[in-house]
Design a protein around this motif. Structure first.
Motif, PDB file in Angstrom:
ATOM      1  N   GLN A 143      18.056  -6.833  42.354  1.00 31.92           N
ATOM      2  CA  GLN A 143      16.999  -7.689  41.839  1.00 31.92           C
ATOM      3  C   GLN A 143      16.531  -7.259  40.452  1.00 31.92           C
ATOM      4  OE1 GLN A 143      15.632 -10.515  43.118  1.00 31.92           O
ATOM      5  NE2 GLN A 143      17.175 -10.428  44.743  1.00 31.92           N
ATOM      6  N   ARG A 144      16.725  -6.002  40.095  1.00 35.65           N
ATOM      7  CA  ARG A 144      16.223  -5.505  38.805  1.00 35.65           C
ATOM      8  C   ARG A 144      16.875  -6.209  37.626  1.00 35.65           C
ATOM      9  NH1 ARG A 144      16.040   0.963  38.644  1.00 35.65           N
ATOM     10  NH2 ARG A 144      15.180   0.447  36.601  1.00 35.65           N
ATOM     11  N   SER A 145      18.128  -6.619  37.798  1.00 34.24           N
ATOM     12  CA  SER A 145      18.843  -7.273  36.695  1.00 34.24           C
ATOM     13  C   SER A 145      18.888  -8.792  36.833  1.00 34.24           C
ATOM     14  CB  SER A 145      20.268  -6.735  36.623  1.00 34.24           C
ATOM     15  OG  SER A 145      20.952  -6.959  37.848  1.00 34.24           O
ATOM     16  N   SER A 146      18.117  -9.353  37.760  1.00 31.94           N
ATOM     17  CA  SER A 146      18.120 -10.803  37.947  1.00 31.94           C
ATOM     18  C   SER A 146      17.313 -11.485  36.846  1.00 31.94           C
ATOM     19  CB  SER A 146      17.542 -11.156  39.320  1.00 31.94           C
ATOM     20  OG  SER A 146      16.222 -10.680  39.434  1.00 31.94           O
ATOM     21  N   ASP A 147      17.539 -12.794  36.680  1.00 30.99           N
ATOM     22  CA  ASP A 147      16.916 -13.537  35.585  1.00 30.99           C
ATOM     23  C   ASP A 147      15.397 -13.618  35.724  1.00 30.99           C
ATOM     24  OD1 ASP A 147      19.406 -13.930  34.527  1.00 30.99           O
ATOM     25  OD2 ASP A 147      19.677 -15.919  35.424  1.00 30.99           O
ATOM     26  N   LEU A 151      13.813 -10.337  34.677  1.00 28.40           N
ATOM     27  CA  LEU A 151      13.857 -10.182  33.217  1.00 28.40           C
ATOM     28  C   LEU A 151      12.854 -11.099  32.536  1.00 28.40           C
ATOM     29  CD1 LEU A 151      17.737  -9.956  32.675  1.00 28.40           C
ATOM     30  CD2 LEU A 151      16.067  -8.092  32.723  1.00 28.40           C
ATOM     31  N   ARG A 154       9.390  -9.571  32.917  1.00 24.31           N
ATOM     32  CA  ARG A 154       9.197  -8.449  31.995  1.00 24.31           C
ATOM     33  C   ARG A 154       8.958  -8.928  30.577  1.00 24.31           C
ATOM     34  NH1 ARG A 154      14.151  -4.627  34.217  1.00 24.31           N
ATOM     35  NH2 ARG A 154      13.062  -3.844  36.083  1.00 24.31           N
TER      36      ARG A 154
END
Length: 322
Positions: free
Chosen positions: A208-212, A215, A218
């Motif tokens: 999930q950290r690199s999901s759209d 992002l 953030r």
């Protein structure tokens, strides 16, 4: 062929193609409304006979465990068949009117003890899985959200716990208690379940950290912990919930194994299937049904949770829907 007609034919073909595209774009397209993941999974599950069988077994087990004290024909502490217990000729009374499965070596009604024992088995399985889930959620969230050396430290602890066979680890934890009880079973099995949930949730959190949507959150300046608890954790809970269903079956089997070894609740006024199985080993040759009935109940209930959990996993897996 006249070369002057070539540009005309090209223009005519291009115009017809443009008109076709415009007609398709202008046509009304009937679009079906979107279906959520849960609704799509339920649509598939209700047509899955394996899931329906597992659900029927699970619901029957939960309902019987909830109402067992009120429907049991006899008090589990009473000995209505004690006068028929003869150590030399008839150590275990057989079935008779009013006693569907007969009695045990102390003249207690076996059917009533099986019914009431289902409640203790359900309590141990549910609470052990719940505590293991909470512990795994805590460790998995910390490792997946922070990363770095925190992730490495937590995962090395998880690897150590996973390197020990689950039943051996539960046996070791339960044997540390001064006196065996129902809560020693719950704590021992919960500790075994923690690393399983932690590793699973940590992997889902990292995905999930690199999901759209993470992002995007953030880039909008959303606080890190708000991103974790509002965006990452809710979307990573699907596999964990499915694993909880499967772990419940394992918890019931482990609880029965520890009770069989004498590490469960020693109070026979509160029967439990594993405890009954351990008491029956003294009469396994004369009265094998004393072990057959509780063992059969454990197998059927564990099978029900396993069938339901596997069906849930397949229904929620995007690869299986292709």
């Amino acid at each position: 062929m006249d070369q002057t007609d070539e540009p005309t034919r090209r223009t005519s073909y291009g115009q017809r193609r443009k008109d076709r595209i415009d007609a398709l774009a202008a046509a009304s397209i009937d679009e079906e409304p979107g279906i959520s993941l849960i609704r799509s999974a339920w649509k598939r599950l209700r047509r899955n006979p394996i899931f329906l069988v597992g659900l029927a077994i699970t619901v029957a087990f939960v309902v019987l465990a909830a109402i067992a004290p009120w429907i049991a024909p006899w008090d589990v502490t009473a000995s209505p068949l004690l006068d028929k217990v003869r150590p030399q000729t008839n150590p275990v009374p057989g079935p008779e009117p009013g006693h569907l499965l007969g009695g045990d070596d102390r003249g207690r009604d076996l059917f009533s003890r099986l019914l009431v024992g289902s409640r203790q088995t359900l309590v141990v399985g549910v609470f052990a899985t719940l505590f293991g889930l909470l512990g795994g959620l805590t460790l998995g969230t910390i490792a997946g959200a922070l990363g770095g050396w925190v992730d490495s430290l937590v995962m090395r602890i998880v690897d150590v716990l996973l390197s020990v066979p689950s039943l051996l680890l539960a046996f070791t934890v339960a044997s540390l208690a001064r006196e065996p009880s129902q809560w020693t079973l719950i704590i021992a099995i919960a500790i075994v379940q923690v690393p399983i949930f932690a590793r699973l949730l940590r992997g889902a959190m990292l995905a999930q950290r690199s999901s759209d949507h993470v992002l995007a959150a953030r880039s909008l300046g959303v606080r890190p912990w708000a991103i974790v608890f509002r965006h990452m954790l809710p979307n990573a809970m699907g596999p964990v919930i499915v694993q909880a269903t499967l772990s419940l079956a394992v918890a019931i089997i482990d609880a029965a194994a520890l009770s069989f070894l004498g590490l469960g609740n020693p109070d026979q006024r509160q029967p439990e299937w594993g405890q009954m199985l351990g008491l029956a080993q003294r009469y396994i040759s004369e009265a094998p049904h004393l072990a057959f009935y509780p063992a059969g109940c454990i197998i059927v209930v564990a099978l029900g949770f396993t069938l339901m959990g596997e069906s849930l996993r397949e229904a929620l897996d995007p690869k299986s829907r292709r």
